[in-house]
Design an enzyme around this catalytic site. Structure first.
Site, PDB file in Angstrom:
ATOM      1  N   ASP A  13      -4.079  -0.738   1.889  1.00  0.00           N
ATOM      2  CA  ASP A  13      -4.103   0.183   0.750  1.00  0.00           C
ATOM      3  C   ASP A  13      -5.489   0.287   0.111  1.00  0.00           C
ATOM      4  O   ASP A  13      -5.615   0.487  -1.095  1.00  0.00           O
ATOM      5  CB  ASP A  13      -3.070  -0.233  -0.319  1.00  0.00           C
ATOM      6  CG  ASP A  13      -1.732  -0.539   0.301  1.00  0.00           C
ATOM      7  OD1 ASP A  13      -1.222   0.317   1.026  1.00  0.00           O
ATOM      8  OD2 ASP A  13      -1.213  -1.654   0.095  1.00  0.00           O
ATOM      9  N   GLY A  15      -7.456   2.648   0.545  1.00  0.00           N
ATOM     10  CA  GLY A  15      -7.867   4.054   0.517  1.00  0.00           C
ATOM     11  C   GLY A  15      -8.469   4.454   1.861  1.00  0.00           C
ATOM     12  O   GLY A  15      -9.324   5.336   1.926  1.00  0.00           O
ATOM     13  N   LYS A  16      -7.987   3.792   2.925  1.00  0.00           N
ATOM     14  CA  LYS A  16      -8.465   4.146   4.273  1.00  0.00           C
ATOM     15  C   LYS A  16      -8.220   5.607   4.561  1.00  0.00           C
ATOM     16  O   LYS A  16      -8.996   6.275   5.198  1.00  0.00           O
ATOM     17  CB  LYS A  16      -7.710   3.350   5.346  1.00  0.00           C
ATOM     18  CG  LYS A  16      -8.078   1.917   5.452  1.00  0.00           C
ATOM     19  CD  LYS A  16      -7.379   1.278   6.637  1.00  0.00           C
ATOM     20  CE  LYS A  16      -5.872   1.254   6.556  1.00  0.00           C
ATOM     21  NZ  LYS A  16      -5.308   0.464   5.478  1.00  0.00           N
ATOM     22  N   LYS A  18      -8.417   8.260   2.836  1.00  0.00           N
ATOM     23  CA  LYS A  18      -9.456   9.198   2.407  1.00  0.00           C
ATOM     24  C   LYS A  18     -10.654   9.167   3.360  1.00  0.00           C
ATOM     25  O   LYS A  18     -11.157  10.211   3.773  1.00  0.00           O
ATOM     26  CB  LYS A  18      -9.898   8.840   0.986  1.00  0.00           C
ATOM     27  CG  LYS A  18     -10.600   9.979   0.315  1.00  0.00           C
ATOM     28  CD  LYS A  18     -10.889   9.682  -1.122  1.00  0.00           C
ATOM     29  CE  LYS A  18     -12.293   9.243  -1.269  1.00  0.00           C
ATOM     30  NZ  LYS A  18     -12.683   9.024  -2.656  1.00  0.00           N
ATOM     31  N   GLY A  40       1.395   3.786   5.527  1.00  0.00           N
ATOM     32  CA  GLY A  40       1.664   5.049   4.862  1.00  0.00           C
ATOM     33  C   GLY A  40       0.416   5.529   4.181  1.00  0.00           C
ATOM     34  O   GLY A  40      -0.281   4.740   3.567  1.00  0.00           O
ATOM     35  N   HIS A  41       0.076   6.786   4.353  1.00  0.00           N
ATOM     36  CA  HIS A  41      -0.975   7.309   3.511  1.00  0.00           C
ATOM     37  C   HIS A  41      -0.758   8.774   3.196  1.00  0.00           C
ATOM     38  O   HIS A  41      -0.053   9.491   3.903  1.00  0.00           O
ATOM     39  CB  HIS A  41      -2.363   6.967   4.043  1.00  0.00           C
ATOM     40  CG  HIS A  41      -2.833   7.789   5.179  1.00  0.00           C
ATOM     41  ND1 HIS A  41      -2.829   7.344   6.458  1.00  0.00           N
ATOM     42  CD2 HIS A  41      -3.346   9.031   5.202  1.00  0.00           C
ATOM     43  CE1 HIS A  41      -3.313   8.286   7.234  1.00  0.00           C
ATOM     44  NE2 HIS A  41      -3.632   9.324   6.498  1.00  0.00           N
ATOM     45  N   ARG A 142       9.313  -9.930  25.956  1.00  0.00           N
ATOM     46  CA  ARG A 142       9.433  -9.100  27.172  1.00  0.00           C
ATOM     47  C   ARG A 142      10.843  -8.542  27.369  1.00  0.00           C
ATOM     48  O   ARG A 142      11.350  -8.465  28.475  1.00  0.00           O
ATOM     49  CB  ARG A 142       8.931  -9.872  28.409  1.00  0.00           C
ATOM     50  CG  ARG A 142       7.426 -10.020  28.382  1.00  0.00           C
ATOM     51  CD  ARG A 142       6.940 -11.230  29.088  1.00  0.00           C
ATOM     52  NE  ARG A 142       7.429 -12.449  28.460  1.00  0.00           N
ATOM     53  CZ  ARG A 142       7.173 -13.664  28.902  1.00  0.00           C
ATOM     54  NH1 ARG A 142       6.443 -13.824  29.978  1.00  0.00           N
ATOM     55  NH2 ARG A 142       7.644 -14.716  28.264  1.00  0.00           N
ATOM     56  N   GLN A 223      -2.689  -0.874   8.169  1.00  0.00           N
ATOM     57  CA  GLN A 223      -2.720  -2.213   7.548  1.00  0.00           C
ATOM     58  C   GLN A 223      -4.176  -2.675   7.399  1.00  0.00           C
ATOM     59  O   GLN A 223      -5.051  -1.834   7.249  1.00  0.00           O
ATOM     60  CB  GLN A 223      -1.874  -3.234   8.329  1.00  0.00           C
ATOM     61  CG  GLN A 223      -0.387  -2.984   8.245  1.00  0.00           C
ATOM     62  CD  GLN A 223       0.110  -2.005   9.277  1.00  0.00           C
ATOM     63  OE1 GLN A 223      -0.233  -2.099  10.429  1.00  0.00           O
ATOM     64  NE2 GLN A 223       0.937  -1.071   8.870  1.00  0.00           N
ATOM     65  N   VAL A 414     -15.447   7.709  -5.656  1.00  0.00           N
ATOM     66  CA  VAL A 414     -15.475   7.819  -7.122  1.00  0.00           C
ATOM     67  C   VAL A 414     -14.306   8.652  -7.654  1.00  0.00           C
ATOM     68  O   VAL A 414     -14.329   9.080  -8.807  1.00  0.00           O
ATOM     69  CB  VAL A 414     -16.833   8.403  -7.605  1.00  0.00           C
ATOM     70  CG1 VAL A 414     -17.962   7.415  -7.342  1.00  0.00           C
ATOM     71  CG2 VAL A 414     -17.141   9.748  -6.949  1.00  0.00           C
TER      72      VAL A 414
HETATM   73  P1  IMP Z   1       5.752  -5.753   7.877  1.00  0.00           P
HETATM   74  O1  IMP Z   1       4.524  -5.150   8.499  1.00  0.00           O
HETATM   75  O2  IMP Z   1       6.737  -4.738   7.406  1.00  0.00           O
HETATM   76  O3  IMP Z   1       6.366  -6.802   8.743  1.00  0.00           O
HETATM   77  O4  IMP Z   1       5.303  -6.517   6.542  1.00  0.00           O
HETATM   78  C1  IMP Z   1       4.493  -7.697   6.584  1.00  0.00           C
HETATM   79  C2  IMP Z   1       3.500  -7.723   5.438  1.00  0.00           C
HETATM   80  O5  IMP Z   1       2.522  -6.689   5.634  1.00  0.00           O
HETATM   81  C3  IMP Z   1       4.107  -7.436   4.062  1.00  0.00           C
HETATM   82  O6  IMP Z   1       3.389  -8.190   3.102  1.00  0.00           O
HETATM   83  C4  IMP Z   1       3.846  -5.954   3.851  1.00  0.00           C
HETATM   84  O7  IMP Z   1       3.816  -5.619   2.500  1.00  0.00           O
HETATM   85  C5  IMP Z   1       2.477  -5.845   4.494  1.00  0.00           C
HETATM   86  N1  IMP Z   1       2.173  -4.490   4.978  1.00  0.00           N
HETATM   87  C6  IMP Z   1       2.626  -3.907   6.107  1.00  0.00           C
HETATM   88  N2  IMP Z   1       2.114  -2.681   6.241  1.00  0.00           N
HETATM   89  C7  IMP Z   1       1.303  -2.476   5.194  1.00  0.00           C
HETATM   90  C8  IMP Z   1       0.444  -1.397   4.795  1.00  0.00           C
HETATM   91  O8  IMP Z   1       0.317  -0.363   5.473  1.00  0.00           O
HETATM   92  N3  IMP Z   1      -0.240  -1.589   3.634  1.00  0.00           N
HETATM   93  C9  IMP Z   1      -0.162  -2.742   2.908  1.00  0.00           C
HETATM   94  N4  IMP Z   1       0.617  -3.759   3.248  1.00  0.00           N
HETATM   95  C10 IMP Z   1       1.339  -3.644   4.383  1.00  0.00           C
END
Ligand code: IMP
Length: 424
Positions: A13, A15-16, A18, A40-41, A142, A223, A414
């Site tokens: 999170d 801000g990738k 952008k 998610g973005h 597997r 992530q 900014v």
């Molecule tokens: P999972 O990926 O759903 O298994 O979650 C594992 C950890 O990664 C948790 O702390 C989630 O909140 C975090 N996480 C997974 N995807 C994101 C992301 O896109 N942004 C921020 N945290 C994430």
């Protein structure tokens, strides 16, 4: 720069989205290589807001090829609703391709994600509940179901029955949960396979050919570094490799193909989910940053934990990703919150100083941050477009981050809009 990677340097999170949007507008190919719909973005284009989870951000550019690599885990139901939404809004998905090797999130993965989190009680990871961990578990066990299986009804039925039977045993006997109706799943997933078949293509080959043809390629990370299964805050991590190395493996290309690796950080730190967070602010300043920065999850809506910029973390990211440049986002959020702090190291209870991010969470939990104080700024910086437009204090803050993180800052955000970015 023909092949760029964009990586998150903190807990996600940053801000990738952008930075990715800016670079996607200059790219001919955009590739996702790991993670799934846990990411998610939000992209704002032409006054319209799009919330993307699996579809690469290049989708809004009709000529751009959008690729989903072998390292991604794909939930077909969610993916199809994203496709439907795109098409409903007049965005073509004709240039989208999925690698046949990508693993498929099945209903038992989602169910097991919820049940195992519940079983862990107070020690849960705080996952997004999207079945990501259990899908990667099956990949490495597997016994996973891949995209090439999804589009073949006979193979899908055989594999779903074999794996589904085992998963139902675990769901019912271990977790006392409700079994999944395997035959109904096969029927449902056959329809998904039929729908997604035209999108299947070898992403390793497409990416390689695009690189050979001199096309500009953007690898969009999902992530972030501290959520990496090896170099993150294990076990409070995701189950993939959101590092630059993960991009090459998750796409099926060699590391020498990459020209430039950009890490994205916020001017402060946030995280969702559980786990130690040395610079966390459980006070009014933390709350102000959360509200000013709109720090609530795109995927789950959860409030994010907030804290000061931690240079130990970002220096760790610079090293494990081999970063060429840093993009520092949301500097504007820090305006008017008073004096600032930067974490420059950690100190353990016995007085030992740590310069590098520790492997052990127990050690991390015991660490107190060592801060450097910085004067705050009140100026509205949202209209600044050149580094020299920024107030002196902001310039010094960014230059100090560069020194501490040992990486040049190539972009400063900014404000939320695509043009509210200073490029250096
Ligand atoms: P999972 O990926 O759903 O298994 O979650 C594992 C950890 O990664 C948790 O702390 C989630 O909140 C975090 N996480 C997974 N995807 C994101 C992301 O896109 N942004 C921020 N945290 C994430």
């Amino acid at each position: 720069m023909p092949a760029n990677i964009v990586i998150g340097t903190q807990w996600g999170d940053e801000g990738k989205g952008k930075v990715i949007d800016i670079l996607a507008s200059r790219a001919q190919v955009v590739v996702r290589s790991q993670g799934g719909n846990n990411a998610g973005h939000t992209v704002v284009s032409g006054g319209q807001t799009y919330k993307l989870h699996l579809v690469p951000s290049g989708i809004l550019y009709p000529e751009t090829m959008c690729l989903i690599g072998a390292g991604v885990v794909l939930d077909p139901k969610d993916f199809i609703s994203e496709l439907d939404e795109m098409e409903r809004r007049g965005v073509s998905t004709a240039n989208l391709k999925i690698d046949p090797r990508a693993h498929i999130v099945m209903p038992w993965h989602v169910r097991l994600d919820g049940l195992s989190e519940k079983f862990r009680g107070g020690n849960d990871i705080g996952t997004t509940g999207r079945g990501i961990g259990p899908t990667y578990m099956d990949k490495y066990e597997r016994c996973g179901i891949r995209m090439c299986d999804l589009v073949d009804p006979a193979v899908l039925a055989e594999k779903a029955r074999a794996t589904g039977r085992l998963k139902n045993k675990i769901i019912t006997a271990v977790y006392e949960g409700e079994a999944v109706d395997i035959e109904a799943v096969i029927k449902e997933y056959n329809a998904y396979g039929e729908r997604l078949k035209p999108y299947m293509a070898d992403v390793s080959v497409l990416t390689y050919e695009a690189a050979k043809a001199g096309k500009t390629i953007l690898f969009e990370g999902a992530q972030a570094t501290l959520l990496d299964i090896d170099f993150g805050t294990y076990p409070f991590v995701t189950s993939s490799h959101p590092l630059s190395g993960g991009v090459t493996i998750g796409t099926g290309i060699g590391p020498k193909m990459i020209d430039n690796i950009i890490g994205v950080a916020k001017a402060y730190t946030t995280r969702v989910g559980k786990g130690p967070f040395p610079t966390e602010l459980n006070d009014a300043t933390g709350e102000t940053i959360r509200n000013k920065g709109g720090e609530f999850g795109t995927t789950t809506g959860r409030p994010r934990r907030t804290g000061w910029f931690d240079a130990v973390i970002v220096r760790h990211s610079v090293r494990v990703n081999g970063l060429d440049g840093l993009a520092i986002n949301k500097l504007d959020t820090l305006a008017g919150i008073g004096d600032l702090k930067i974490c420059v190291g950690y100190v353990k209870p016995d007085g030992t100083q740590l310069r590098d991010f520790p492997a052990s969470l127990e050690e991390l939990a015991d660490c107190a941050p060592v801060y450097e104080d910085f004067p705050g700024f009140d100026d509205d910086i949202t209209a600044c477009r050149r580094f020299s437009d920024l107030p002196e204090t902001c310039q010094r803050y960014i230059e100090r981050l560069e020194e501490l993180c040992e990486c040049k800052v190539c972009m400063v955000g900014v404000g939320p809009d695509r043009d509210q970015m200073i490029e250096r």
